[in-house]
Scaffold this active site. Structure first.
Site, PDB file in Angstrom:
ATOM      1  N   LYS A 120     -34.397  -5.260   6.753  1.00  7.79           N
ATOM      2  CA  LYS A 120     -35.683  -5.176   6.060  1.00  7.79           C
ATOM      3  C   LYS A 120     -36.563  -4.117   6.709  1.00  7.79           C
ATOM      4  O   LYS A 120     -37.195  -3.314   6.026  1.00  7.79           O
ATOM      5  CB  LYS A 120     -36.395  -6.531   6.082  1.00  7.79           C
ATOM      6  N   GLN A 146     -39.412 -15.050   8.034  1.00 10.93           N
ATOM      7  CA  GLN A 146     -37.988 -15.273   7.749  1.00 10.93           C
ATOM      8  C   GLN A 146     -37.648 -16.753   7.883  1.00 10.93           C
ATOM      9  O   GLN A 146     -38.023 -17.403   8.858  1.00 10.93           O
ATOM     10  CB  GLN A 146     -37.142 -14.419   8.728  1.00 10.93           C
ATOM     11  N   ASP A 149     -42.853 -12.747  -0.449  1.00  9.58           N
ATOM     12  CA  ASP A 149     -41.718 -13.613  -0.789  1.00  9.58           C
ATOM     13  C   ASP A 149     -41.982 -14.401  -2.067  1.00  9.58           C
ATOM     14  O   ASP A 149     -41.047 -14.950  -2.650  1.00  9.58           O
ATOM     15  CB  ASP A 149     -41.478 -14.624   0.343  1.00  9.58           C
TER      16      ASP A 149
HETATM   17  N1  GUN Z   1     -34.000 -16.564   4.214  1.00 10.46           N
HETATM   18  C1  GUN Z   1     -33.035 -16.402   3.272  1.00 10.46           C
HETATM   19  N2  GUN Z   1     -33.516 -15.775   2.186  1.00 10.46           N
HETATM   20  C2  GUN Z   1     -34.821 -15.526   2.438  1.00 10.46           C
HETATM   21  C3  GUN Z   1     -35.842 -14.890   1.695  1.00 10.46           C
HETATM   22  O1  GUN Z   1     -35.670 -14.430   0.558  1.00 10.46           O
HETATM   23  N3  GUN Z   1     -37.049 -14.823   2.304  1.00 10.46           N
HETATM   24  C4  GUN Z   1     -37.271 -15.339   3.546  1.00 10.46           C
HETATM   25  N4  GUN Z   1     -38.496 -15.240   4.047  1.00 10.46           N
HETATM   26  N5  GUN Z   1     -36.349 -15.933   4.271  1.00 10.46           N
HETATM   27  C5  GUN Z   1     -35.120 -16.021   3.710  1.00 10.46           C
END
Ligand code: GUN
Length: 293
Positions: free
Chosen positions: A53, A97, A120
Protein backbone atom coordinates in the site's frame (compact mmCIF):
# COMPACT_ATOMS: atom_id res chain seq x y z
CA UNK A 1 -13.95 -18.48 -25.17
CA UNK A 2 -13.62 -17.54 -21.53
CA UNK A 3 -12.30 -14.07 -20.74
CA UNK A 4 -9.64 -14.18 -18.01
CA UNK A 5 -10.09 -10.86 -16.20
CA UNK A 6 -6.57 -9.46 -15.77
CA UNK A 7 -6.82 -7.66 -12.42
CA UNK A 8 -3.13 -6.84 -12.44
CA UNK A 9 -3.39 -4.92 -15.73
CA UNK A 10 -6.68 -3.20 -14.83
CA UNK A 11 -5.24 -2.18 -11.44
CA UNK A 12 -2.03 -0.87 -13.02
CA UNK A 13 -4.01 1.24 -15.47
CA UNK A 14 -6.21 2.62 -12.66
CA UNK A 15 -3.16 3.44 -10.55
CA UNK A 16 -1.67 5.32 -13.51
CA UNK A 17 -4.92 7.33 -13.89
CA UNK A 18 -4.94 8.11 -10.16
CA UNK A 19 -1.33 9.31 -10.53
CA UNK A 20 -2.29 11.62 -13.39
CA UNK A 21 -5.25 12.99 -11.43
CA UNK A 22 -3.09 13.58 -8.35
CA UNK A 23 -0.61 15.52 -10.49
CA UNK A 24 -3.48 17.51 -12.00
CA UNK A 25 -5.03 18.55 -8.67
CA UNK A 26 -1.53 19.38 -7.46
CA UNK A 27 -1.16 21.80 -10.39
CA UNK A 28 -4.68 23.21 -10.11
CA UNK A 29 -5.05 23.45 -6.32
CA UNK A 30 -1.52 23.15 -4.90
CA UNK A 31 -2.34 20.11 -2.77
CA UNK A 32 -0.79 16.69 -2.36
CA UNK A 33 -3.21 14.10 -0.92
CA UNK A 34 -1.86 12.05 2.00
CA UNK A 35 -2.70 8.53 3.13
CA UNK A 36 -1.89 7.23 6.62
CA UNK A 37 -1.69 3.47 7.17
CA UNK A 38 -1.58 2.07 10.69
CA UNK A 39 -0.19 -1.41 11.32
CA UNK A 40 -0.39 -2.92 14.79
CA UNK A 41 1.82 -5.94 15.48
CA UNK A 42 3.89 -8.21 13.30
CA UNK A 43 1.42 -10.31 11.29
CA UNK A 44 3.52 -11.14 8.19
CA UNK A 45 0.62 -11.02 5.69
CA UNK A 46 -0.50 -7.63 7.06
CA UNK A 47 3.08 -6.34 6.88
CA UNK A 48 3.24 -7.28 3.17
CA UNK A 49 -0.11 -5.57 2.46
CA UNK A 50 0.98 -2.42 4.28
CA UNK A 51 4.30 -2.31 2.43
CA UNK A 52 2.52 -2.69 -0.93
CA UNK A 53 0.00 0.00 0.00
CA UNK A 54 2.83 2.38 0.91
CA UNK A 55 4.62 1.70 -2.39
CA UNK A 56 1.47 2.25 -4.48
CA UNK A 57 0.70 5.44 -2.56
CA UNK A 58 4.11 6.98 -3.24
CA UNK A 59 4.11 5.78 -6.86
CA UNK A 60 0.83 7.62 -7.50
CA UNK A 61 2.30 10.82 -6.07
CA UNK A 62 0.46 10.82 -2.74
CA UNK A 63 2.16 11.35 0.57
CA UNK A 64 2.44 8.15 2.58
CA UNK A 65 2.43 8.12 6.37
CA UNK A 66 3.17 4.74 7.93
CA UNK A 67 2.60 4.07 11.61
CA UNK A 68 3.94 0.73 12.81
CA UNK A 69 2.91 0.05 16.37
CA UNK A 70 3.84 -2.63 18.84
CA UNK A 71 1.31 -5.46 19.22
CA UNK A 72 1.06 -4.60 22.93
CA UNK A 73 -0.06 -0.99 22.34
CA UNK A 74 -2.86 0.11 24.67
CA UNK A 75 -6.19 0.78 22.97
CA UNK A 76 -6.19 4.31 24.40
CA UNK A 77 -2.85 5.02 22.72
CA UNK A 78 -4.11 3.73 19.36
CA UNK A 79 -7.23 5.90 19.72
CA UNK A 80 -5.00 8.88 20.54
CA UNK A 81 -3.04 8.32 17.32
CA UNK A 82 -6.26 8.18 15.30
CA UNK A 83 -7.39 11.40 16.94
CA UNK A 84 -4.12 13.06 15.87
CA UNK A 85 -4.49 11.76 12.30
CA UNK A 86 -8.11 12.98 12.21
CA UNK A 87 -6.91 16.48 13.07
CA UNK A 88 -3.84 16.46 10.80
CA UNK A 89 -4.72 18.39 7.64
CA UNK A 90 -1.97 16.68 5.61
CA UNK A 91 -3.76 13.35 6.14
CA UNK A 92 -6.72 12.80 3.80
CA UNK A 93 -7.13 9.06 4.32
CA UNK A 94 -6.66 6.79 7.33
CA UNK A 95 -6.48 3.01 7.09
CA UNK A 96 -6.02 0.76 10.13
CA UNK A 97 -4.91 -2.64 8.89
CA UNK A 98 -7.05 -5.52 10.13
CA UNK A 99 -6.99 -7.83 11.99
CA UNK A 100 -6.09 -6.01 15.19
CA UNK A 101 -4.74 -7.83 18.28
CA UNK A 102 -7.43 -9.45 20.43
CA UNK A 103 -7.12 -6.93 23.31
CA UNK A 104 -8.21 -4.09 21.00
CA UNK A 105 -11.86 -3.47 20.18
CA UNK A 106 -11.67 -3.16 16.38
CA UNK A 107 -15.19 -1.71 16.08
CA UNK A 108 -14.32 1.05 18.53
CA UNK A 109 -11.14 1.87 16.58
CA UNK A 110 -12.90 1.94 13.18
CA UNK A 111 -15.62 4.19 14.59
CA UNK A 112 -12.98 6.63 15.84
CA UNK A 113 -11.83 7.39 12.27
CA UNK A 114 -13.26 10.60 10.79
CA UNK A 115 -15.79 9.32 8.18
CA UNK A 116 -14.40 11.90 5.71
CA UNK A 117 -10.99 10.18 5.96
CA UNK A 118 -12.29 6.60 6.15
CA UNK A 119 -10.72 5.25 2.93
CA UNK A 120 -11.68 1.68 3.90
CA UNK A 121 -15.37 2.64 4.02
CA UNK A 122 -15.82 0.66 7.24
CA UNK A 123 -17.21 3.48 9.42
CA UNK A 124 -20.98 3.08 10.10
CA UNK A 125 -21.59 6.50 8.53
CA UNK A 126 -20.07 5.35 5.23
CA UNK A 127 -21.83 1.96 5.46
CA UNK A 128 -25.14 3.80 5.87
CA UNK A 129 -24.35 6.16 3.01
CA UNK A 130 -23.46 3.25 0.73
CA UNK A 131 -26.76 1.45 1.46
CA UNK A 132 -28.85 4.60 1.07
CA UNK A 133 -27.17 5.75 -2.15
CA UNK A 134 -25.52 8.86 -0.69
CA UNK A 135 -21.94 9.73 -1.71
CA UNK A 136 -19.78 7.42 0.40
CA UNK A 137 -16.24 6.25 0.72
CA UNK A 138 -16.88 2.60 -0.21
CA UNK A 139 -14.82 -0.47 0.70
CA UNK A 140 -11.95 -1.07 -1.71
CA UNK A 141 -12.24 -4.78 -2.52
CA UNK A 142 -15.89 -4.74 -3.63
CA UNK A 143 -15.26 -1.47 -5.48
CA UNK A 144 -12.52 -3.26 -7.41
CA UNK A 145 -14.84 -6.20 -8.08
CA UNK A 146 -17.49 -3.82 -9.49
CA UNK A 147 -14.92 -2.30 -11.84
CA UNK A 148 -14.03 -5.76 -13.13
CA UNK A 149 -17.69 -6.80 -13.51
CA UNK A 150 -18.54 -3.59 -15.40
CA UNK A 151 -15.58 -4.22 -17.70
CA UNK A 152 -17.12 -7.46 -18.98
CA UNK A 153 -20.84 -6.77 -18.37
CA UNK A 154 -21.83 -3.18 -19.15
CA UNK A 155 -25.49 -3.74 -18.18
CA UNK A 156 -25.74 -5.23 -14.69
CA UNK A 157 -29.39 -4.19 -14.33
CA UNK A 158 -31.78 -7.14 -14.01
CA UNK A 159 -29.05 -9.77 -13.64
CA UNK A 160 -29.04 -12.41 -10.93
CA UNK A 161 -26.09 -11.85 -8.60
CA UNK A 162 -25.11 -14.34 -5.93
CA UNK A 163 -22.48 -13.43 -3.36
CA UNK A 164 -21.10 -16.27 -1.27
CA UNK A 165 -19.84 -14.63 1.94
CA UNK A 166 -21.38 -12.09 4.29
CA UNK A 167 -18.41 -10.18 5.70
CA UNK A 168 -18.53 -6.46 6.43
CA UNK A 169 -15.40 -6.01 4.28
CA UNK A 170 -16.62 -7.75 1.11
CA UNK A 171 -19.94 -9.64 1.08
CA UNK A 172 -22.28 -7.00 2.49
CA UNK A 173 -20.87 -3.95 0.64
CA UNK A 174 -20.71 -6.01 -2.58
CA UNK A 175 -24.45 -6.65 -2.17
CA UNK A 176 -25.12 -2.93 -1.71
CA UNK A 177 -23.14 -2.06 -4.85
CA UNK A 178 -24.79 -4.69 -7.05
CA UNK A 179 -28.22 -3.71 -5.73
CA UNK A 180 -27.47 -0.06 -6.52
CA UNK A 181 -26.96 -1.15 -10.15
CA UNK A 182 -30.33 -2.98 -10.09
CA UNK A 183 -29.06 -6.55 -9.96
CA UNK A 184 -31.22 -9.06 -8.06
CA UNK A 185 -28.95 -9.92 -5.17
CA UNK A 186 -28.65 -12.99 -2.98
CA UNK A 187 -26.18 -13.08 -0.10
CA UNK A 188 -25.38 -16.73 0.54
CA UNK A 189 -22.86 -18.07 3.01
CA UNK A 190 -21.37 -21.25 4.46
CA UNK A 191 -24.67 -22.20 6.14
CA UNK A 192 -26.92 -21.57 3.15
CA UNK A 193 -28.90 -24.64 2.13
CA UNK A 194 -28.79 -25.74 -1.51
CA UNK A 195 -25.77 -23.52 -2.08
CA UNK A 196 -24.89 -25.21 -5.37
CA UNK A 197 -28.41 -24.63 -6.70
CA UNK A 198 -28.32 -20.96 -5.71
CA UNK A 199 -24.92 -20.48 -7.32
CA UNK A 200 -26.21 -22.11 -10.50
CA UNK A 201 -28.76 -19.26 -10.77
CA UNK A 202 -26.06 -16.60 -10.81
CA UNK A 203 -25.26 -14.49 -13.86
CA UNK A 204 -22.71 -12.83 -11.56
CA UNK A 205 -21.13 -15.09 -8.94
CA UNK A 206 -18.90 -13.49 -6.31
CA UNK A 207 -17.01 -15.89 -4.04
CA UNK A 208 -15.83 -14.31 -0.80
CA UNK A 209 -16.21 -17.07 1.73
CA UNK A 210 -12.58 -17.82 2.59
CA UNK A 211 -12.72 -21.56 1.90
CA UNK A 212 -10.23 -22.91 -0.65
CA UNK A 213 -11.88 -24.04 -3.90
CA UNK A 214 -15.28 -24.48 -2.26
CA UNK A 215 -17.17 -23.33 -5.39
CA UNK A 216 -16.90 -26.19 -7.86
CA UNK A 217 -17.16 -26.03 -11.64
CA UNK A 218 -20.63 -27.56 -11.69
CA UNK A 219 -21.87 -24.74 -9.41
CA UNK A 220 -21.25 -22.22 -12.19
CA UNK A 221 -24.02 -21.32 -14.62
CA UNK A 222 -22.69 -21.57 -18.19
CA UNK A 223 -21.87 -18.04 -19.34
CA UNK A 224 -21.65 -16.57 -15.81
CA UNK A 225 -19.22 -13.88 -14.66
CA UNK A 226 -17.17 -15.36 -11.79
CA UNK A 227 -15.33 -13.07 -9.37
CA UNK A 228 -13.09 -14.87 -6.89
CA UNK A 229 -12.16 -12.79 -3.86
CA UNK A 230 -10.58 -15.68 -1.95
CA UNK A 231 -6.85 -15.83 -1.30
CA UNK A 232 -6.06 -19.10 0.46
CA UNK A 233 -2.64 -20.61 1.00
CA UNK A 234 -2.79 -24.39 0.72
CA UNK A 235 -0.03 -27.00 0.99
CA UNK A 236 1.39 -28.47 -2.19
CA UNK A 237 2.66 -32.04 -2.37
CA UNK A 238 6.32 -31.01 -2.21
CA UNK A 239 6.21 -29.31 1.21
CA UNK A 240 5.73 -25.85 -0.31
CA UNK A 241 2.44 -23.98 -0.62
CA UNK A 242 0.39 -22.29 -3.33
CA UNK A 243 -2.38 -19.69 -3.46
CA UNK A 244 -5.87 -20.72 -4.50
CA UNK A 245 -9.16 -18.87 -4.53
CA UNK A 246 -12.59 -19.83 -3.21
CA UNK A 247 -13.42 -21.14 -6.69
CA UNK A 248 -12.02 -24.35 -8.24
CA UNK A 249 -10.58 -22.34 -11.12
CA UNK A 250 -9.70 -25.14 -13.55
CA UNK A 251 -13.23 -26.55 -13.32
CA UNK A 252 -15.05 -23.21 -13.35
CA UNK A 253 -13.12 -21.37 -16.07
CA UNK A 254 -14.38 -23.42 -19.05
CA UNK A 255 -18.02 -22.79 -18.03
CA UNK A 256 -17.68 -19.08 -17.23
CA UNK A 257 -17.98 -16.24 -19.72
CA UNK A 258 -15.38 -14.36 -17.66
CA UNK A 259 -13.45 -15.24 -14.50
CA UNK A 260 -10.81 -13.70 -12.24
CA UNK A 261 -7.68 -15.76 -11.54
CA UNK A 262 -5.97 -16.12 -8.15
CA UNK A 263 -3.46 -14.58 -7.84
CA UNK A 264 -3.67 -11.66 -10.27
CA UNK A 265 -7.42 -11.06 -10.17
CA UNK A 266 -9.20 -9.20 -7.37
CA UNK A 267 -6.10 -8.80 -5.17
CA UNK A 268 -4.31 -6.04 -7.11
CA UNK A 269 -7.56 -4.08 -7.51
CA UNK A 270 -7.92 -3.46 -3.78
CA UNK A 271 -4.81 -1.28 -3.53
CA UNK A 272 -5.66 0.63 -6.71
CA UNK A 273 -9.13 1.42 -5.32
CA UNK A 274 -7.58 2.42 -2.00
CA UNK A 275 -5.44 5.13 -3.56
CA UNK A 276 -8.43 6.22 -5.63
CA UNK A 277 -10.41 6.55 -2.38
CA UNK A 278 -7.60 8.63 -0.87
CA UNK A 279 -7.77 10.97 -3.86
CA UNK A 280 -11.58 11.16 -3.61
CA UNK A 281 -11.35 11.90 0.14
CA UNK A 282 -8.76 14.64 -0.50
CA UNK A 283 -11.02 16.28 -3.10
CA UNK A 284 -14.23 16.08 -1.08
CA UNK A 285 -12.60 17.43 2.08
CA UNK A 286 -11.62 20.52 0.09
CA UNK A 287 -14.84 20.94 -1.86
CA UNK A 288 -13.21 19.87 -5.14
CA UNK A 289 -15.20 17.64 -7.51
CA UNK A 290 -13.38 14.26 -7.56
CA UNK A 291 -12.37 13.11 -11.06
CA UNK A 292 -14.14 10.13 -12.64
CA UNK A 293 -11.45 7.54 -13.32
N1 GUN B 1 -7.36 -6.67 6.10
C1 GUN B 1 -7.76 -7.43 5.05
N2 GUN B 1 -8.39 -6.68 4.13
C2 GUN B 1 -8.40 -5.41 4.60
C3 GUN B 1 -8.90 -4.19 4.09
O1 GUN B 1 -9.49 -4.10 3.01
N3 GUN B 1 -8.70 -3.11 4.87
C4 GUN B 1 -8.06 -3.18 6.08
N4 GUN B 1 -7.94 -2.07 6.78
N5 GUN B 1 -7.58 -4.30 6.59
C5 GUN B 1 -7.75 -5.41 5.84
Amino acid sequence: MTTIIDGKAIAQALRARVGEAVAEIGRAHGIQPGLAVVLVGEDPASAVYVRNKGKATVEAGLQSFEHKLDASIAQADLLALIDRLNRDDAVDGILVQLPLPAHIDAERVLQAIDPAKDVDGFHPVNVGRLWTGAPALAPCTPTGCMRMIRGVLPKISGREAVIVGRSNIVGKPMAAMLLAESATVTIAHSRTQDLQQRCLNADILVAAVGRPEMIRGDWVKPGAIVIDVGINRVPRGDGKSRLVGDVAYDEAAPRARAITPVPGGVGPMTIACLIENALVAACRRRGIQPPTL
